[in-house]
Enzyme design. Structure first.
Site, PDB file in Angstrom:
ATOM      1  CG  HIS A   1      -1.859  -1.065   1.416  1.00 59.04           C
ATOM      2  ND1 HIS A   1      -1.930  -1.849   2.545  1.00 59.04           N
ATOM      3  CD2 HIS A   1      -2.832  -1.521   0.589  1.00 59.04           C
ATOM      4  CE1 HIS A   1      -2.911  -2.730   2.409  1.00 59.04           C
ATOM      5  NE2 HIS A   1      -3.472  -2.559   1.233  1.00 59.04           N
TER       6      HIS A   1
ATOM      7  CE  LYS B   1     -12.901  -7.722   3.109  1.00 58.14           C
ATOM      8  NZ  LYS B   1     -11.670  -7.323   2.454  1.00 58.14           N
TER       9      LYS B   1
ATOM     10  NE  ARG C   1      -2.332  -7.983  -4.228  1.00 54.91           N
ATOM     11  CZ  ARG C   1      -3.084  -8.324  -3.186  1.00 54.91           C
ATOM     12  NH1 ARG C   1      -2.564  -8.356  -1.985  1.00 54.91           N
ATOM     13  NH2 ARG C   1      -4.343  -8.645  -3.351  1.00 54.91           N
TER      14      ARG C   1
ATOM     15  CB  SER D   1      -3.873  -7.021   4.663  1.00 52.91           C
ATOM     16  OG  SER D   1      -3.564  -5.730   4.178  1.00 52.91           O
TER      17      SER D   1
END
Ligand code: PNS
Length: 168
Positions: free
Chosen positions: A23, A47, A96, A134
């Site tokens: 990030h 979540k 990514r 993460s």
């Protein structure tokens, strides 16, 4: 590099649970391109996050305070409504690998349908960061692996306290 004088405001939305060096790399590369970058943490996430909204906002503020044109905030509801309130014309997202593409494409097209005047800008993760997520960072530290270099030192410390402290 200093910020651009374009008047362009961008929003970089996400869960940031926690902030990673991936990030951070994106923020660093976007900062010179825009007048203001708002890093916005999603508040009403379905979540169950490891860190509370306040903790995530605080961790971002601590690390990003070196950038005068970066604002850290949180938002509820539709991202495009929030972006409009902030006067933003750009949404920043990182990609990514090809596996990110489908989800990101869906979100970008839905956001464009909801707000055609707002553009999504994708930046490729730097080579050194393309494997960082993460979720994996949390898994690795929980299982006793080394995460140094994957998250800022202050975030590593918070993760240690949360996941490795006795009774934690
Ligand atoms: O870091 P994440 O979890 O991949 O970020 C996802 C995020 C926050 C960008 C996304 O869930 C979002 O924009 N949520 C806000 C609700 C919304 O606007 N939904 C419709 C857009 S497709």
């Amino acid at each position: 590099m200093t910020q651009a004088d374009s008047g362009l405001v961008a929003v970089y939305p996400g869960s940031f649970d926690p902030l990673t060096n991936g990030h951070l790399d994106l923020v660093q590369r976007c900062v010179p391109l825009v007048s203001k970058l708002v890093v916005a943490v999603l508040a009403n996430d379905t979540k169950a996050p490891l860190f509370s909204l306040d903790e995530r906002v605080q961790m971002l503020k601590e690390v990003l305070s070196v950038y005068p044109n970066v604002e850290v905030d949180s938002f509820n509801g539709l991202l495009v409504d929030y972006a409009r309130r902030k006067g933003a014309r750009l949404l920043l997202r990182g990609i990514r690998a090809i596996s990110d593409y489908e989800y990101e494409l869906q979100m970008a097209l839905m956001n464009r349908r909801l707000a055609p005047e707002i553009e999504t800008m994708f930046m490729m993760a730097g080579e050194a960061h393309s494997f960082i997520s993460s979720r994996l960072v949390k898994e690795v530290i929980r299982l006793g692996g080394n995460i140094s270099g994957l998250v800022p030192p202050s975030v590593e410390e918070m993760l240690r306290r949360r996941l490795l402290a006795p009774g934690g």
